[in-house]
Scaffold this motif. Sequence first.
Motif, short mmCIF file in Angstrom:
data_model
loop_
_atom_site.label_atom_id
_atom_site.label_comp_id
_atom_site.label_asym_id
_atom_site.label_seq_id
_atom_site.Cartn_x
_atom_site.Cartn_y
_atom_site.Cartn_z
N ALA A 78 0.83 -1.21 0.00
CA ALA A 78 0.00 0.00 0.00
C ALA A 78 0.86 1.26 0.00
N ALA A 79 2.03 1.18 0.65
CA ALA A 79 2.93 2.33 0.64
C ALA A 79 3.47 2.61 -0.76
N VAL A 80 3.59 1.54 -1.57
CA VAL A 80 4.06 1.73 -2.95
C VAL A 80 2.92 2.20 -3.84
N PRO A 88 -4.27 0.39 3.09
CA PRO A 88 -3.58 -0.83 3.55
C PRO A 88 -4.53 -1.96 3.93
N ILE A 89 -5.63 -1.63 4.61
CA ILE A 89 -6.54 -2.68 5.05
C ILE A 89 -7.23 -3.33 3.85
N ARG A 90 -7.70 -2.51 2.92
CA ARG A 90 -8.33 -3.07 1.72
C ARG A 90 -7.32 -3.87 0.90
N THR A 91 -6.08 -3.39 0.84
CA THR A 91 -5.04 -4.16 0.15
C THR A 91 -4.85 -5.51 0.83
N GLY A 92 -4.83 -5.52 2.17
CA GLY A 92 -4.65 -6.77 2.90
C GLY A 92 -5.78 -7.75 2.66
#
Length: 946
Positions: free
Chosen positions: A709-711, A716-720
């Motif tokens: 998500a930083a990239v 971040p949560i949805r990415t996870g």
Amino acid sequence: MSDSQGNAASKALSDEELADLVASTDTGARGVSGSIGVLLAAVAFVWSLFQLWIASPLPFLAQSGLGLPVVLNNTETRSIHLAFALFLAFTAFPAPGKPRAGSLMQRLASGLIVGLALILLGLLMAGLLGSEASIGGALAGLVSEPRYFAPALALLLVCLATAEKARDRVPLLDWVLALGGAFCGAYLYLFYAALTGRPGLPTWYDLTIAGIGLVMLLEATRRSLGPPLMIVALVFLAYVFFGNSPVFPEVIQWKGASVERAMSHMYLTTEGVFGVALGVSSSFVFLFVLFGSLLDKGGAGNYFIKLAFALLGHLRGGPAKAAVLASAMTGLISGSSIANVVTTGTFTIPLMRRVGFTPERAGAVEVGSSVNGQIMPPVMGAAAFLMVEYVGISYAEVVKHAFLPAAISYIALLYLVHLEALKQQMQALPKSVVHPLKAQLLRTGIIVSSIFILAGVTYYGLRGIQALVGDVAWLPVVLILGAIYLGLIWLAARDPDLQMDDPDAKVVKLPVAGEVVRTGLYYLLPIVVLVWFLMVELKSPGLSAFWATTLMIVILLTQRPLKAFFRGTGSEIAQQSLQGVGDLVAGMIAGARNMIGIAVATAAAGIIVGTVTLTGIGQVMAEFVEFISGGSLMLILVFTALISLILGMGLPTTANYIVVSSLMAPVVVELGAANGLIVPLIAVHLFVFYYGIMADVTPPVGLASFAAAAVSGGDPIRTGFTAFFYSLRTVILPFLFIFNTDLLLIDVDLTGAILIFIKATIAMLIFAAATQGYFFARSRIWESAVLLLVAFTLFRPGYWLDQVQPPFDAIPAAQVFDAIESKPEEAQIRLRLEGPDFQNFDEIRSLTLAFDIGPPDGGAARLEAATGLALALEDGQLIALDEPLPGAPNEAQWREFDFYGDTPVTVTEVLVPAERLPKEVFYIPALLLLVLVILVQRRRATVPAF
């Protein structure tokens, strides 16, 4: 680009911030320049040299040739290894939190005040919570011997209260901790002769150093890995001292241990901190991490990424497919999923977004492929090397068992990405050179055939050389390898060195596969050497990695000047040689810094392992887990998976594997046997390994998802959650190979392995289509359900056969020996035993165990060889004549029976394999259902399936 995507993109981190993210989790966020920076780099470089020295044959040659005492035993090696790790942990990782204000004396004073308050509060709580025989009694024992624990406790409190967060310098306190930690870590090496001269009789000085050393280790763990592993270790230490407290459930209580016994066990022997885990870190893991670091510094990482894009970038959803392939190859050089995400993701994620992936989906694809890099042989995560010691098999066997699930997982991820591209109707990136389909197929066939031919020539050629010249075969092999290397360098010098393209450029030109392949073929040589020594010569992982690393060192030192020579730029040879030396030094330093967290984690996890061996909590946990699960193997597996995921949210994969496998692996094997299922120990350890890796994906703490998500700039949560959804194939695989060990290639020949690979791959592709809701078209609910049913049937057809025909027949006791004698060698039997309980003679316990029958022999002899039991018929019953000898199958279960009481241990039921239909018959209805779904979906398909 939508507004949401634009807003998300604004959250993406810069290259410097991404490098800092990797450093803070892997190598240490503190950057020190000047002479201090040079000193710390020199320490890391010396650590790498030390590890290369002890892995090489040189110490033995020096000892025998020069008479030098340079050969270190395992304990001494582990001690020095930990000393380096602790020193660098305190100098490379700043204290967590915000920078503290005030002078050092003010912070020390506040630390002592806080420490005194905590001690008083602890004594008060002990009096309130525990009786005199539990916490209060234990604390009273500690207070009566303050010389053992007071220095360590004071140090811990001072560390917590006065540690100063500083990233551009090393504060005075950190220097003290670094030097003190190095001394405590090296204590077993420095005083090895004295300690071995008085085993079991530690002095006051020994115990004091042990206490301080444990505190140093816990603080280093907090800095390099965060608080979770430190907290888990403290909980296990609390159990050691206060195991009889009512705070712990009665079922897991134990009598507790004295300070002397606990400190001696944890720190002065090889049962705790300096146990097997730290031994594997010093013997195997370091060299593989160093090998990967040197490959990366040599340019292999960029080569793998460019090669993946050259091969797959032109396909629909090509950047995502290239990300999967690049991450699989990058797994060779990076044991860190976070570093893998950042290394490949900075190039792949922007390109994935360009062809239509949302930030979250692009990050999730990168996470799924990067995390799986740790399960891809031949170089797997650090936990794979621990399996060598814990399971008792060679690393070649670990690779063999792990290969098929890893390959299937990556193939399924490629297909999943393809389905995602079809759903979104994504476009492909333009290919630099377009060849007709027939030409592409011909080229692919030639390449694949050439690889197989080359592998055969290599194998039989080397075997022939060994047969001809015997012990000096290494000389012609080295000469041939050198000639091949020179030829490949000459080939690479014909093209410019690869440069990483800008993924944000308006026009992205995909590289030409042939040109990319030529520029880095020589990177494959050390990998071939590694695989040869591991899989063919069956050498130890440490020695195999040493020779591969040695070749990589040669490549780093020579590739630049040789290219300059072949390109006709002789004036640059000296400069290129210096750059090669610089690459080598940088790779050695980076390898050592990458090892800090792993070494600290394995040492801290030794506290948990030491607690298990000291307290016997493993056997207690087996009874406890069996109680709460009702003896259900499936529930045990679910509990194990959840524990791995929960612990993995805070623990690194290696520490998580050590903790969960130490507690749960024996439980799963025992309960499997009790349920009549033979569960190989390697299957359980791989089960734990897989779920420990999945913790890097799983929200809310999945670190790899946060890095992606930083990239990408996504949430971040949805990415996870998206990454976890993409990784469902990895979630389901461990359950499948527990119940179908053919997937691990256990007792499977080459033909069987090929068939299993084909069937399992098809099944996993169908599973991916079912979970994606898209096959040839968007799936309806019933179609996804049918696809899941088909996938399950292809994976485990025996389940349906068991519902139709029972797998075993019960036979009378009088016919047991005759029935067993006629069964084939690969058959299994189940025995149900009843007898007096060893702990409570008045209680009759029963147990069902499964056994492999083994080679043909007389019925009675064959049964005794399989079970370890000498059985005889008496009055129509099968009676155990004696207790099985040590080393018998299921030895732990036999100990639960009293074989010497008045009531004998009897076999009340014998089940032998039944004659029934082949399980593959259920493939027929499964394939018919699959054809039905295909025909229905083909009518709705709007885009080609491939």
